[in-house]
Design a protein around this motif. Structure first.
Motif, PDB file in Angstrom:
ATOM      1  N   HIS A 855       0.820  -1.213   0.000  1.00 36.83           N
ATOM      2  CA  HIS A 855       0.000   0.000   0.000  1.00 36.83           C
ATOM      3  C   HIS A 855       0.857   1.267   0.000  1.00 36.83           C
ATOM      4  N   CYS A 856       2.170   1.114   0.035  1.00 39.73           N
ATOM      5  CA  CYS A 856       3.062   2.281   0.192  1.00 39.73           C
ATOM      6  C   CYS A 856       3.533   2.880  -1.130  1.00 39.73           C
ATOM      7  N   GLY A 857       3.141   2.293  -2.265  1.00 35.61           N
ATOM      8  CA  GLY A 857       3.499   2.874  -3.558  1.00 35.61           C
ATOM      9  C   GLY A 857       4.824   2.430  -4.125  1.00 35.61           C
ATOM     10  N   TYR A 858       5.406   1.362  -3.614  1.00 36.24           N
ATOM     11  CA  TYR A 858       6.669   0.852  -4.171  1.00 36.24           C
ATOM     12  C   TYR A 858       6.453   0.352  -5.590  1.00 36.24           C
ATOM     13  N   ASN A 859       7.500   0.379  -6.366  1.00 36.85           N
ATOM     14  CA  ASN A 859       7.462  -0.208  -7.702  1.00 36.85           C
ATOM     15  C   ASN A 859       7.366  -1.726  -7.570  1.00 36.85           C
ATOM     16  N   ALA A 860       6.382  -2.312  -8.257  1.00 38.06           N
ATOM     17  CA  ALA A 860       6.118  -3.748  -8.106  1.00 38.06           C
ATOM     18  C   ALA A 860       7.317  -4.595  -8.520  1.00 38.06           C
ATOM     19  N   ASP A 861       8.015  -4.172  -9.570  1.00 42.78           N
ATOM     20  CA  ASP A 861       9.185  -4.944 -10.015  1.00 42.78           C
ATOM     21  C   ASP A 861      10.268  -4.939  -8.947  1.00 42.78           C
ATOM     22  N   GLU A 862      10.490  -3.769  -8.341  1.00 40.84           N
ATOM     23  CA  GLU A 862      11.545  -3.682  -7.333  1.00 40.84           C
ATOM     24  C   GLU A 862      11.186  -4.516  -6.097  1.00 40.84           C
ATOM     25  N   VAL A 863       9.900  -4.533  -5.744  1.00 40.89           N
ATOM     26  CA  VAL A 863       9.460  -5.393  -4.642  1.00 40.89           C
ATOM     27  C   VAL A 863       9.808  -6.842  -4.955  1.00 40.89           C
ATOM     28  N   ALA A 864       9.506  -7.247  -6.198  1.00 42.15           N
ATOM     29  CA  ALA A 864       9.789  -8.635  -6.607  1.00 42.15           C
ATOM     30  C   ALA A 864      11.288  -8.924  -6.599  1.00 42.15           C
ATOM     31  N   TRP A 865      12.094  -7.969  -7.114  1.00 45.40           N
ATOM     32  CA  TRP A 865      13.551  -8.183  -7.176  1.00 45.40           C
ATOM     33  C   TRP A 865      14.146  -8.346  -5.778  1.00 45.40           C
ATOM     34  N   LYS A 866      13.799  -7.391  -4.910  1.00 46.78           N
ATOM     35  CA  LYS A 866      14.543  -7.276  -3.657  1.00 46.78           C
ATOM     36  C   LYS A 866      13.969  -8.127  -2.527  1.00 46.78           C
TER      37      LYS A 866
END
Length: 910
Positions: A855-866
Motif C-alpha cells: 500500500h506504500c506505492g513501491y514499484n512492483a518490479d523492485e518489490v519482486a527483485w529485492k
C-alpha cells in the motif's frame, strides 16, 4: 522564501484573486461515478439518449428536462458518436453550436469530423466550410492536424459520392496550421494538391509557404516561393521579408538577416515589431547580446514598440550569457512600460535563477506570477523542480509536483525524469522507483534517461543485481542502452573491485554496437590503477589510442594517481609531461595529486612550487588542494598555518568541506584542546557544512579519553602529548555509552551549535552498525523527546539493527512509525524483516507486513527483485515466495514480463 520550500507558493495561490479555475455545474469524468444516474438503473448509452431527445423534440429539445442532466456527462467522443447516427443535419448543427457554448466543453477534431460527414452527406456546403475552419483552428497537437489533413483529403476526393472542395481560404488555413507544427513536408504536398485541384494560390498562400520553410531554416526553398510571388505579378510584403529574417537567423546567418532587414525600407516595406524581434532573437542566439540590445533601443526609429516577446527574447539572451541582473532590469522595465510579462517571460527568469542555484528567488517569481493571475505551464514547473532537485531539496520538489497537479497542469516525462534523477543522486532509489510507477500511471513513456537514472541510483546504493534487472526493462521497452548505461555498470564494477567482470562487459560492447568513449575507458583504467595493475591500465590506454579515442585529463589523472600509489614517482612525472605534449592540459586535480604526494614526504617547499606552477597556468586551487596542505600542517601540529589557509580559502570564496573541518577538529582534539575543537564544530555549523560520521567519532573519542583521564588521575601529562589515542576511532561506536553522547550534546549547546537530526543520525547509525541497539534506542528516544523528527536513514538503520538482533516485533513497530511519518522504508529492511519472520514461523505476521508494504506505492518490479527474488528465493523459501506473489497479483500489482520470468524460473528451480 523561508525554509527553502515552496510552501509560501500555496499560501499566495490560495489568497490571490483569480487563481481558481471557474467551477462549472458539471463533473469531470473522474467524478462521474459519484453522481446520481439521471435515468433508469440500466439506461441506454448517452449518444442514443441525446439522439432520442433531439429527434422527438426537434424544436423544443433545449427545454427538455433530461437535457440539463445529461450535458455534464457528455464528452467529445459522445458527440462524435451522436453525429454518426441518422440525425437531422440542421438539428446537428444547432446542437453542435449550442453545446460548444457550454462552459468547459470543447469539440475535438473527431467530433467535428463526424459532424462534417453528416453535413457533406446532406449537401450542407456552406455550413461544412465553416466547420472545416473551426476544426482546423481546434488543433492543438501535431497528431490532430495530421488527422484533419487525412480527413480533408478524403472528403476532397472528387471520385467519392460526397465531397467537399477546399477554397483558397480553406487551403491557406490548413497550410497555416501545418506551419504552426513545423510540418513543412506536408505543407509542400498540400501546396501541390492545391495546384492539381486548380486552386490558384494567392500572396497569403505563398507567404505561408515561405514562413513554414523559414521556421525550419530552409531559406533556399523559401526563396523559390518568393520568386513565385514576383512571377505572379505580386510584391513581397513585410510578412515575406520578416519570414526571411527568421529563416536566416534560424540558420545562424545573422548577417544575411541584417541584409534583408536593411533592404525592407528600400522595397517600400515597413519594418514591424516582428521584424525587429526576429533579428534580435537571432543576435541573442549568436550570443551577440549587446548588439541585440542596441537594436532593441532603436525600435522607436520605425515607430515600433517592443512586444512581450521582444522583451522575453532579450531577457532570455541575457540569462544565456549569465547576465542575470541586467535581465531582471529588463523584466522590471517592461512592466513599468505597460508591457506585462507573460508565462514565457517568467519561465525564462525562473529557469535562469534555478540554474544559478537561486531557487528561493525563483520561487518568489512563481508567487508573483500566480498573484498576477498567470498559470505556469509544464516548462515553468519543470524548471523549479529541477532547481530543487539539483540542491537536493526533494520534499520541496515534490511539493511543486503537487502544486502542478492541483493547478491542472499535467506533468510530462521530463518532470518525472528530474525527480527520479534527484532521488537517485540523494541515494533514495526506492523513491525514484515509486515515481516510475506514477509516470506509467500517467500514460507517459519512460525514456532512456529515466532508466539510466534508475540504473545509476541502484548502482550507487550498491544494488548491482537490481541495476541489471532495470537493464532488462530497457530491452523490454524497445529502447536501446547507450554508452552511459554501460558506463555506469563498468564504473560501479571497478569501484567494487570487480575489474575482471568490468573488462568482460567492456569487451562485449563492440558486439552490442556501442563504441566505448573516454568515460568508459577512463573508468576501467582507474579500476586497474586502484587494483595496482598499472601494466593493464597502460595497455588499455594504448588500446584507447588505437581506437581513436583521445584520453582526457581524467584518464591521465587516474594513471598518475595509480603510479604514485605504486611509488613510481618518476613515471608519474613523465606522464604529466606526456599529457601536456598530447595537448591535454593538467587540471587542478592533476596538481593536487602531485601536491599530496610531496606533502606525504613533508616537502612543503616542493608542494608550494607545484602550487605556484598551477596558479601560473591560470588554474585556481580548490577545496581539495587546500585540504591537502591543511592535512599536512595538522599532522605536524602547525595549526596556525592550517587556520591561515582556512582564512585564505574563505577570502577566495572556496568553502571548506567536511573533511577540511574534521582534520582541524582531530588535530585540536589530539592536542587536548577540546574547546578549540568544538569551536571549529561551531564554525562548521555556521557555514552550513554537515559534520560527517568521522567528525563526531573524533569528538566522542576525545570526550571518552577525557572521562578516562578523570577516572585515572594518576596518568599525568596526557594533554601535553599529541596523537595520544586511548580509544581507536574504529572502536568508538563499540565503546560509546549514552552518557558520553549526552556530554557531547551539552558541550555542543555550550558552544552554540545545538545537536540536530544529522548529529543524532550519525551517532545512531554508527551504533547500529556495530549492533549497539540499547544505546541507539535511548538516543532515538532522547531526540524525539526534544522534538526532533527522526530521518529516513535513522529509521532504516534501527530496523536493520533490530532484524540482525532478531528483534522482529520492534522492527515492525519502527516500520509502522516510519510510514506514519511519511517515510518509505528501504526494501532491504523489509527483506530482512520478512525473512526473519518466516524463519521464526510467524507466517501470518509476515503476510500482514507484506500487505502493508504493497500500500506504500513501491514499484512492483523492485518489490519482486529485492524481496521475492533476492530475499525469499535466495533463502530457499520458494513456497513463501509463491504465496506473496499470489498476494501481489490479487492486489493488481503489475509486474513486467522479465521480472515475472525470473520469478517463475526461480520457483521452478526450487
Amino acid at each position: 522564501m523561508s525554509n527553502r520550500t515552496p510552501a509560501a507558493i500555496f499560501t499566495a495561490f490560495t489568497k490571490s484573486p483569480g487563481q481558481f479555475l471557474i467551477k462549472y455545474p458539471f463533473c469531470t469524468s473522474s467524478s462521474i461515478s459519484s453522481l446520481p444516474l439521471p435515468l433508469d438503473p440500466d439506461p441506454p448509452d448517452l449518444p442514443s439518449q441525446i439522439f432520442t431527445i433531439l429527434s422527438t423534440h426537434p424544436t423544443t429539445w433545449q427545454r427538455h428536462p433530461s437535457i440539463t442532466k445529461l450535458i455534464p456527462l457528455l464528452s467529445p467522443s459522445h458527440i462524435s458518436s451522436l453525429f454518426s447516427l441518422d440525425l437531422n443535419p440542421q438539428t446537428a448543427l444547432d446542437f453542435s453550436y449550442w453545446i460548444s457554448q457550454k462552459p468547459g466543453f470543447k469539440h475535438s477534431v473527431e467530433s467535428y469530423s463526424s459532424l462534417l460527414n453528416l453535413l457533406i452527406r446532406n449537401n450542407f456546403t456552406k455550413a461544412s466550410e465553416k466547420i472545416v475552419f473551426l476544426m482546423l483552428k481546434s488543433c492543438s497537437l501535431d497528431k490532430e492536424i495530421l488527422f484533419v489533413l487525412d480527413f480533408l483529403r478524403r472528403v476532397n476526393d472528387s471520385g467519392s459520392e460526397f465531397s467537399l472542395k477546399l477554397s483558397v481560404k480553406g487551403y491557406n488555413t490548413l497550410l497555416m496550421q501545418l506551419s504552426k507544427f513545423h510540418l513543412v513536408d506536408e505543407m509542400k504536398r498540400v501546396y501541390l494538391e492545391m495546384l492539381d485541384n486548380m486552386v490558384v494560390p494567392n500572396v497569403y498562400t505563398l507567404n505561408t509557404m515561405i514562413n513554414g520553410c523559414c521556421k525550419v531554416g530552409n531559406v533556399g526553398e523559401a526563396e523559390l516561393y518568393v520568386s513565385k510571388i514576383v512571377q505572379a505579378g505580386l510584391s513581397p510584403d513585410t510578412f515575406t521579408y520578416t519570414s526571411l529574417i527568421l529563416g536566416y537567423c534560424r540558420n545562424k546567418d545573422v548577417e544575411k538577416g541584417f541584409r534583408v532587414f536593411r533592404m525592407m525600407p528600400k522595397k517600400g516595406c515597413r519594418r514591424n515589431e516582428v521584424s525587429y524581434t526576429n533579428l534580435i532573437h537571432g543576435l541573442c542566439e549568436a550570443k551577440r547580446v549587446d548588439e541585440a540590445i542596441e537594436l532593441f533601443r532603436r525600435m522607436g526609429e520605425d515607430d515600433c514598440r517592443p512586444t512581450v516577446r521582444t522583451y522575453t527574447v532579450v531577457i532570455f539572451g541575457l540569462c544565456r550569457v549569465c547576465r542575470k541582473s541586467e535581465a531582471l532590469e529588463f523584466f522590471n522595465e517592461m512592466s513599468a512600460r505597460g508591457c506585462e510579462p507573460n508565462v514565457h517571460t517568467y519561465t525564462v527568469l525562473i529557469d535562469c535563477l534555478c540554474k544559478e542555484n537561486k531557487v528561493d528567488e525563483a520561487s518568489g517569481l512563481l508567487n508573483r506570477m500566480l498573484e498576477k493571475g498567470l498559470f505556469p505551464n509544464v516548462v515553468t514547473y519543470n524548471a523549479l523542480i529541477d532547481g530543487y532537485c539539483k540542491e537536493g531539496l526533494m520534499e520541496a520538489a515534490l511539493q511543486i509536483l503537487d502544486l502542478m497537479k492541483s493547478n491542472n497542469c499535467s506533468p510530462n516525462a521530463r518532470t518525472y525524469n528530474e525527480l527520479i534523477c534527484g532521488f537517485c543522486k540523494r541515494k533514495n532509489v526506492h523513491r525514484a522507483m515509486s515515481l516510475l510507477n506514477e509516470l506509467l500511471e500517467q500514460n507517459l513513456s519512460p525514456t532512456l534517461i529515466t532508466y539510466n537514472s534508475l540504473i545509476y541510483g541502484q548502482c550507487r546504493e550498491g544494488h548491482l543485481d537490481s541495476a541489471y534487472k532495470v537493464l532488462h526493462l530497457i530491452n523490454e521497452s524497445g529502447l536501446v542502452p547507450d554508452q552511459f548505461t554501460y558506463g555506469v555498470f563498468i564504473d560501479t564494477l571497478c569501484k567494487r573491485g570487480r575489474v575482471e567482470e568490468a573488462q568482460v562487459l567492456f569487451d562485449s560492447l563492440e558486439k552490442k554496437g556501442i563504441k566505448a568513449g573516454e568515460v568508459i575507458y577512463t573508468a576501467l583504467i582507474d579500476g586497474y590503477c586502484k587494483e595496482g595493475k598499472i601494466d593493464d591500465a597502460h595497455s588499455l590506454l594504448e588500446r584507447m589510442l588505437s581506437d581513436d579515442c583521445l584520453p582526457n585529463s581524467y584518464t591521465y589523472n587516474a594513471l598518475i594517481d595509480g603510479l604514485y600509489r605504486e611509488r613510481k614517482v618518476q613515471e608519474a612525472l613523465l606522464l604529466v609531461e606526456k599529457m601536456t605534449k598530447m595537448g591535454v592540459k593538467p587540471t587542478v586535480y592533476t596538481y593536487t595529486i602531485l601536491i599530496e604526494e610531496v606533502l606525504k614526504e613533508g616537502d612543503f617547499d616542493h608542494a608550494h612550487r607545484h602550487l605556484d606552477q598551477m596558479v601560473s597556468l591560470g588554474l585556481k586551487p580548490d577545496v581539495y588542494t587546500y585540504t591537502a596542505f591543511i592535512q599536512a600542517y595538522c599532522s605536524i601540529g602547525k595549526l596556525d598555518e592550517a587556520e591561515d589557509l582556512i582564512v585564505k580559502m574563505n577570502r577566495e570564496g572556496i568553502a571548506p568541506d567536511s573533511v577540511t573541518y574534521t582534520l582541524l577538529i582531530r588535530a585540536y582534539a589530539n592536542l587536548g584542546l577540546i574547546y578549540s575543537a568544538f569551536d571549529v564544530l561551531k564554525r562548521m555549523f555556521d557555514a552550513g557544512c554537515e559534520p560527517s560520521h568521522h567528525t563526531y567519532a573524533f569528538l566522542i573519542k576525545h570526550l571518552s579519553n577525557k572521562k578516562w583521564m578523570k577516572e585515572n588521575s594518576n596518568v599525568m601529562g596526557f594533554y601535553l602529548v599529541s596523537n595520544v589515542s586511548l580509544v581507536n576511532v574504529a572502536d568508538v561506536w563499540k565503546m560509546m555509552e549514552f552518557d558520553t553522547a549526552v556530554q557531547l550534546f551539552e558541550t555542543m549547546h555550550a558552544h552554540g551549535c545545538s545537536p540536530n537530526v544529522n548529529t543524532y543520525g550519525k551517532l545512531i547509525i554508527g551504533l547500529c552498525k556495530v549492533g549497539r541497539w540499547t544505546v541507539a534506542q535511548r538516543l532515538f528516544d532522547h531526540m524525539r523527546e526534544r522534538g526532533i523528527s527522526p530521518s529516513e536513514d535513522i529509521y532504516n538503520a534501527l530496523v536493520k539493527c533490530c532484524c540482525e538482533l532478531k528483534l522482529y516485533e520492534e522492527a515492525v513497530r519502527l516500520l509502522d512509525a516510519m510510514i506514519e511519518h511519511g517515510h518509505l522504508p528501504h526494501l532491504e529492511s523489509y527483506k530482512m524483516l520478512l525473512c526473519g519472520l518466516y524463519d521464526e514461523e510467524k507466517n501470518e505476521k509476515a503476510k500482514a507486513v507484506f500487505c502493508n508494504l504493497l500500500h506504500c506505492g513501491y514499484n512492483a518490479d523492485e518489490v519482486a527483485w529485492k524481496i521475492l527474488i533476492d530475499g525469499l528465493l535466495k533463502k530457499g523459501l520458494a513456497d513463501k515466495c509463491s504465496e506473496l506473489l499470489d498476494i501481489m497479483e490479487k492486489k493488481g500489482c503489475q509486474i513486467k514480463s522479465p521480472t515475472y520470468a525470473m520469478l517463475i524460473e526461480g520457483l521452478d528451480k526450487r
